[in-house]
Design a protein around this motif. Sequence first.
Motif, mmCIF file in Angstrom:
data_model
loop_
_atom_site.group_PDB
_atom_site.id
_atom_site.type_symbol
_atom_site.label_atom_id
_atom_site.label_comp_id
_atom_site.label_asym_id
_atom_site.label_seq_id
_atom_site.Cartn_x
_atom_site.Cartn_y
_atom_site.Cartn_z
ATOM 1 N N PRO A 168 0.816 -1.216 0.000
ATOM 2 C CA PRO A 168 0.000 0.000 0.000
ATOM 3 C C PRO A 168 0.851 1.268 0.000
ATOM 4 O O PRO A 168 1.899 1.328 0.658
ATOM 5 N N LEU A 169 0.388 2.269 -0.737
ATOM 6 C CA LEU A 169 1.081 3.542 -0.801
ATOM 7 C C LEU A 169 1.278 4.124 0.594
ATOM 8 O O LEU A 169 2.360 4.634 0.908
ATOM 9 N N ALA A 170 0.265 4.044 1.442
ATOM 10 C CA ALA A 170 0.355 4.617 2.790
ATOM 11 C C ALA A 170 1.482 3.967 3.594
ATOM 12 O O ALA A 170 2.162 4.646 4.370
ATOM 13 N N GLU A 171 1.699 2.682 3.385
ATOM 14 C CA GLU A 171 2.782 1.991 4.101
ATOM 15 C C GLU A 171 4.152 2.527 3.673
ATOM 16 O O GLU A 171 5.017 2.801 4.507
ATOM 17 N N ILE A 172 4.323 2.676 2.368
ATOM 18 C CA ILE A 172 5.597 3.190 1.845
ATOM 19 C C ILE A 172 5.812 4.618 2.343
ATOM 20 O O ILE A 172 6.891 4.960 2.835
ATOM 21 N N ALA A 173 4.780 5.448 2.220
ATOM 22 C CA ALA A 173 4.875 6.855 2.622
ATOM 23 C C ALA A 173 5.252 6.980 4.093
ATOM 24 O O ALA A 173 6.144 7.761 4.452
ATOM 25 N N GLU A 174 4.598 6.206 4.953
ATOM 26 C CA GLU A 174 4.866 6.292 6.387
ATOM 27 C C GLU A 174 6.252 5.743 6.729
ATOM 28 O O GLU A 174 7.027 6.387 7.435
ATOM 29 N N ALA A 175 6.575 4.574 6.215
ATOM 30 C CA ALA A 175 7.855 3.940 6.543
ATOM 31 C C ALA A 175 9.049 4.743 6.038
ATOM 32 O O ALA A 175 10.100 4.774 6.673
ATOM 33 N N GLN A 176 8.874 5.422 4.899
ATOM 34 C CA GLN A 176 9.990 6.137 4.284
ATOM 35 C C GLN A 176 9.918 7.661 4.481
ATOM 36 O O GLN A 176 10.737 8.389 3.941
ATOM 37 N N ASN A 177 8.904 8.118 5.234
ATOM 38 C CA ASN A 177 8.743 9.541 5.526
ATOM 39 C C ASN A 177 8.687 10.376 4.231
ATOM 40 O O ASN A 177 9.445 11.325 4.054
ATOM 41 N N ILE A 178 7.783 9.950 3.340
ATOM 42 C CA ILE A 178 7.591 10.620 2.053
ATOM 43 C C ILE A 178 6.146 11.118 1.992
ATOM 44 O O ILE A 178 5.220 10.351 2.259
ATOM 45 N N PRO A 179 5.913 12.383 1.653
ATOM 46 C CA PRO A 179 4.538 12.863 1.509
ATOM 47 C C PRO A 179 3.778 12.006 0.483
ATOM 48 O O PRO A 179 4.266 11.772 -0.625
ATOM 49 N N LYS A 191 1.198 12.451 -1.469
ATOM 50 C CA LYS A 191 0.892 13.032 -2.783
ATOM 51 C C LYS A 191 2.123 13.022 -3.683
ATOM 52 O O LYS A 191 2.024 12.731 -4.875
ATOM 53 N N PHE A 192 3.266 13.351 -3.131
ATOM 54 C CA PHE A 192 4.511 13.357 -3.897
ATOM 55 C C PHE A 192 4.886 11.926 -4.282
ATOM 56 O O PHE A 192 5.316 11.663 -5.403
ATOM 57 N N LEU A 193 4.682 10.989 -3.372
ATOM 58 C CA LEU A 193 4.980 9.585 -3.646
ATOM 59 C C LEU A 193 4.103 9.059 -4.778
ATOM 60 O O LEU A 193 4.579 8.303 -5.634
ATOM 61 N N THR A 194 2.849 9.466 -4.820
ATOM 62 C CA THR A 194 1.950 9.059 -5.902
ATOM 63 C C THR A 194 2.501 9.488 -7.254
ATOM 64 O O THR A 194 2.507 8.713 -8.211
ATOM 65 N N VAL A 195 2.977 10.711 -7.336
ATOM 66 C CA VAL A 195 3.548 11.229 -8.586
ATOM 67 C C VAL A 195 4.780 10.413 -8.981
ATOM 68 O O VAL A 195 4.935 10.006 -10.139
ATOM 69 N N ILE A 196 5.650 10.147 -8.024
ATOM 70 C CA ILE A 196 6.885 9.401 -8.296
ATOM 71 C C ILE A 196 6.565 7.981 -8.759
ATOM 72 O O ILE A 196 7.111 7.508 -9.760
ATOM 73 N N LEU A 197 5.684 7.297 -8.040
ATOM 74 C CA LEU A 197 5.360 5.914 -8.397
ATOM 75 C C LEU A 197 4.614 5.840 -9.724
ATOM 76 O O LEU A 197 4.801 4.876 -10.479
ATOM 77 N N SER A 198 3.806 6.839 -10.033
ATOM 78 C CA SER A 198 3.137 6.873 -11.336
ATOM 79 C C SER A 198 4.165 6.991 -12.457
ATOM 80 O O SER A 198 4.054 6.322 -13.492
ATOM 81 N N GLU A 199 5.159 7.842 -12.249
ATOM 82 C CA GLU A 199 6.221 8.011 -13.239
ATOM 83 C C GLU A 199 6.989 6.701 -13.428
ATOM 84 O O GLU A 199 7.254 6.274 -14.555
ATOM 85 N N LEU A 200 7.315 6.040 -12.338
ATOM 86 C CA LEU A 200 8.038 4.765 -12.413
ATOM 87 C C LEU A 200 7.158 3.665 -13.012
ATOM 88 O O LEU A 200 7.662 2.769 -13.693
ATOM 89 N N SER A 201 5.855 3.760 -12.803
ATOM 90 C CA SER A 201 4.913 2.796 -13.403
ATOM 91 C C SER A 201 4.882 2.941 -14.917
ATOM 92 O O SER A 201 4.870 1.944 -15.646
ATOM 93 N N ARG A 202 4.849 4.188 -15.397
ATOM 94 C CA ARG A 202 4.839 4.424 -16.848
ATOM 95 C C ARG A 202 6.083 3.840 -17.513
ATOM 96 O O ARG A 202 6.047 3.442 -18.668
ATOM 97 N N LEU A 203 7.174 3.782 -16.781
ATOM 98 C CA LEU A 203 8.430 3.238 -17.311
ATOM 99 C C LEU A 203 8.520 1.720 -17.157
ATOM 100 O O LEU A 203 9.472 1.109 -17.623
#
Length: 148
Positions: A26-37, A39-51
């Motif tokens: 889950p995105l929330a797990e990654i965000a919390e464990a890695q201290n990443i906002p 919304k910003f994580l969603t953008v990053i993972l979407s970019e990595l998904s497209r690739l």
Amino acid sequence: MLSQKTRYAIRAMQHLADRYGQGPVPLAEIAEAQNIPAKFLTVILSELSRLGIVASQRGKDGGYWLGVSPIDITYGDLIRVMRGSLALVPCASRFAHETCKNCLEEKDCRIRALMLQVRDATADLLDGIRLSDPIELAPATEDMVAPG
């Protein structure tokens, strides 16, 4: 320096590598464990998904996982995907080369010659370390400063 986006992407990918083969994370797990906002994580993972580096699934049991084995992803790959280049100056970039503004001719520039060596050494190091490789933690900065 690495941008905050690149550092977040690397931390997210390390988290997914640690959970490789365990299904969607889950995105929330990654965000919390890695201290990443989130919304910003969603953008990053979407970019990595497209690739194709990250895969995702929506819904209650959804989340993200690596689309490629962690043994097939180097830190050099991640930085190039997020930053565009390993070079510290545009004229030393192998894949995103640009002539520097307000500089000497490239053939006469000793800074460029030095930065080409730095780029090659950096590439050798980062392309030799895979997301699956263990990374030994370094001491905290305050542990490295000599007293008084």
